[in-house]
Scaffold this active site. Sequence first.
Site, PDB file in Angstrom:
ATOM      1  CG  ASP A  39      -4.754   3.860   1.002  1.00 27.91           C
ATOM      2  OD1 ASP A  39      -5.985   2.706   0.760  1.00 27.91           O
ATOM      3  OD2 ASP A  39      -3.787   3.170   1.256  1.00 27.91           O
TER       4      ASP A  39
ATOM      5  CG  HIS B 191      -3.984  -0.763  -1.414  1.00 27.63           C
ATOM      6  ND1 HIS B 191      -5.362  -1.237  -1.849  1.00 27.63           N
ATOM      7  CD2 HIS B 191      -4.323  -0.056  -0.193  1.00 27.63           C
ATOM      8  CE1 HIS B 191      -6.291  -0.672  -0.912  1.00 27.63           C
ATOM      9  NE2 HIS B 191      -5.733  -0.155  -0.114  1.00 27.63           N
TER      10      HIS B 191
ATOM     11  CG  ASP C 287      -6.122  -1.683   3.804  1.00 27.31           C
ATOM     12  OD1 ASP C 287      -4.906  -1.578   3.858  1.00 27.31           O
ATOM     13  OD2 ASP C 287      -6.789  -0.850   2.838  1.00 27.31           O
TER      14      ASP C 287
ATOM     15  CG  HIS D   3      -9.046   1.719   0.186  1.00 27.27           C
ATOM     16  ND1 HIS D   3      -8.497   1.269   1.243  1.00 27.27           N
ATOM     17  CD2 HIS D   3     -10.554   2.051   0.459  1.00 27.27           C
ATOM     18  CE1 HIS D   3      -9.200   1.596   2.179  1.00 27.27           C
ATOM     19  NE2 HIS D   3     -10.662   1.924   1.981  1.00 27.27           N
TER      20      HIS D   3
ATOM     21  CG  MET E  55     -11.296  -0.938   5.870  1.00 25.08           C
ATOM     22  SD  MET E  55      -9.671  -0.847   4.734  1.00 25.08           S
ATOM     23  CE  MET E  55      -8.781   0.243   5.942  1.00 25.08           C
TER      24      MET E  55
ATOM     25  CG  MET F 190     -10.501   5.305   2.356  1.00 23.98           C
ATOM     26  SD  MET F 190      -9.192   4.992   3.399  1.00 23.98           S
ATOM     27  CE  MET F 190      -8.006   4.848   1.899  1.00 23.98           C
TER      28      MET F 190
ATOM     29  CG  MET G 268      -7.608   8.944   1.831  1.00 20.95           C
ATOM     30  SD  MET G 268      -6.806   9.163   3.475  1.00 20.95           S
ATOM     31  CE  MET G 268      -5.784   7.621   3.799  1.00 20.95           C
TER      32      MET G 268
ATOM     33  CB  SER H  65      -0.799  -0.111   1.411  1.00 17.43           C
ATOM     34  OG  SER H  65      -1.554   1.061   1.333  1.00 17.43           O
TER      35      SER H  65
HETATM   36  C1  DX5 Z   1      -5.703   2.876   5.714  1.00 18.42           C
HETATM   37  C2  DX5 Z   1      -5.406   2.417   4.132  1.00 18.42           C
HETATM   38  C3  DX5 Z   1      -4.382   1.244   4.221  1.00 18.42           C
HETATM   39  C4  DX5 Z   1      -3.095   1.677   4.520  1.00 18.42           C
HETATM   40  C5  DX5 Z   1      -2.519   0.416   5.340  1.00 18.42           C
HETATM   41  O1  DX5 Z   1      -6.831   3.804   5.740  1.00 18.42           O
HETATM   42  O2  DX5 Z   1      -6.468   1.956   3.615  1.00 18.42           O
HETATM   43  O3  DX5 Z   1      -4.269   0.784   2.799  1.00 18.42           O
HETATM   44  O4  DX5 Z   1      -1.901   2.062   3.758  1.00 18.42           O
HETATM   45  O5  DX5 Z   1      -1.365   0.784   6.300  1.00 18.42           O
HETATM   46  P1  DX5 Z   1      -0.677  -0.301   7.402  1.00 18.42           P
HETATM   47  O6  DX5 Z   1      -0.473  -1.430   6.543  1.00 18.42           O
HETATM   48  O7  DX5 Z   1       0.427   0.694   7.592  1.00 18.42           O
HETATM   49  O8  DX5 Z   1      -1.706  -0.221   8.355  1.00 18.42           O
HETATM   50 ZN    ZN Z   2      -6.310   1.185   1.643  1.00 13.22          ZN
END
Ligand code: DX5
Ligand code: ZN
Length: 222
Positions: A39, A37, A175, A70, A141, A72, A41, A12
């Site tokens: 993220d 991956h 995740d 992903h 999650m 958010m 947001m 990620s």
């Molecule tokens: C958190 C993200 C994850 C994050 C995971 O909201 O969706 O993808 O990068 O990070 P770690 O593995 O450090 O928990």
């Molecule tokens: Zn994520």
Amino acid sequence: MQQEGGIKIYPSVLAADMGRLKEMAQAAAAAGADGLHLDIMDGYFVNNISMGFDLISDLRSVTNLPISVHLMVMWPEWYIPRCAEKGADTILFHVEARSEIETALRVARRMGSRVGLVLNPETPAESAVPHLGLCDEILCMSVHPGFGGQVFIESVLYKIRLIRKEFPQGIVSVDGGLDADTSAKAVECGADLLYLGTYLFKAQNMAATIANLRKQCRRADA
Ligand code: DX5
Ligand code: ZN
């Protein structure tokens, strides 16, 4: 339980050095990652802002690894077409978001993307079940979304088992807060795709860490 070819491991990139992201993506590929991956947001669905859509195409131009995005965001339907156009292979959005779920799932499918729903740690498996027919993946999650480096929430393991039972042919992913131990637990419960940020990008040697993860997960699945 696992998909053909065993467990899939996607770093990620939230935990990567953002100033050297292309280099980091190539390093992840060289280390044996199965995909990346990303993220995204909106500062509204979660209390944070991370990366923008251009990063999908930027990474697409330097690696052939599948990219899983992903979202958010509160209104995934607005952003799904842009993610697909930029080259996302899989688009994941939250069941807790405001968009009408099946409409958003169909938008993604029409764009030719794989698509999945994401469940926050407290959200029950039942909220995804009516939509499984339109999903390629369900992401559980195991931390509250928005930030890397949090502690794995063990109670999510029960939900992973439930989803696996309801979704035998689909991808069940996890995740948040994953390391070798928590990954093995998730795989034992039926997960077949793992998203790991801190554990991989802060590792001294990502290739050795991925190899060890695969070994631990094979054992857990045996
Ligand atoms: C958190 C993200 C994850 C994050 C995971 O909201 O969706 O993808 O990068 O990070 P770690 O593995 O450090 O928990
Ligand atoms: Zn994520």
